[in-house]
Design a protein around this motif. Structure first.
Motif, PDB file in Angstrom:
ATOM      1  N   TYR A  13       2.160   1.942  -3.439  1.00 12.46           N
ATOM      2  CA  TYR A  13       1.650   2.012  -4.358  1.00 12.46           C
ATOM      3  C   TYR A  13       0.998   3.626  -4.663  1.00 12.46           C
ATOM      4  CZ  TYR A  13      -3.374   1.885  -6.886  1.00 12.46           C
ATOM      5  OH  TYR A  13      -3.875   2.792  -7.870  1.00 12.46           O
ATOM      6  N   ARG A  16      -3.002   8.127   4.309  1.00 12.42           N
ATOM      7  CA  ARG A  16      -2.443   7.394   3.901  1.00 12.42           C
ATOM      8  C   ARG A  16      -0.567   6.860   3.739  1.00 12.42           C
ATOM      9  NH1 ARG A  16      -2.923   2.068   4.374  1.00 12.42           N
ATOM     10  NH2 ARG A  16      -4.896   2.300   3.554  1.00 12.42           N
ATOM     11  N   ARG A  73       0.636  -1.354  -0.070  1.00 17.03           N
ATOM     12  CA  ARG A  73       0.049   0.097   0.138  1.00 17.03           C
ATOM     13  C   ARG A  73       1.338   1.304   0.129  1.00 17.03           C
ATOM     14  NH1 ARG A  73      -3.509  -2.651   3.930  1.00 17.03           N
ATOM     15  NH2 ARG A  73      -4.858  -3.833   2.741  1.00 17.03           N
ATOM     16  N   CYS A  74       2.095   1.062   0.998  1.00 19.43           N
ATOM     17  CA  CYS A  74       2.981   2.018   0.940  1.00 19.43           C
ATOM     18  C   CYS A  74       3.136   2.809  -0.433  1.00 19.43           C
ATOM     19  CB  CYS A  74       3.912   2.761   1.895  1.00 19.43           C
ATOM     20  SG  CYS A  74       3.367   2.475   3.610  1.00 19.43           S
TER      21      CYS A  74
END
Length: 53
Positions: A12, A38, A9-10
């Motif tokens: 992305y 995020r 996720r980081c």
């Protein structure tokens, strides 16, 4: 314990920000808030923008 997808996720979100910046695209307030949220969870993930040719 962080989920296995946390690192992805980081990656992305930092890639998304870099690509958006590189192309000079704009984001709306909702996108900004989601990305900022995020990114607070990715303190050691640099954002590297490669200039377009």
């Amino acid at each position: 314990m962080a989920s296995p997808a946390a690192g992805y996720r980081c990656t992305y979100v930092t890639d998304w920000v870099a690509d958006t910046t590189r192309r000079g695209l704009t984001i709306d307030a909702a996108e900004h808030d989601a990305l900022a949220d995020r990114l607070t969870q990715c303190p050691d993930s640099p954002i590297t923008v490669t200039p377009a040719r």
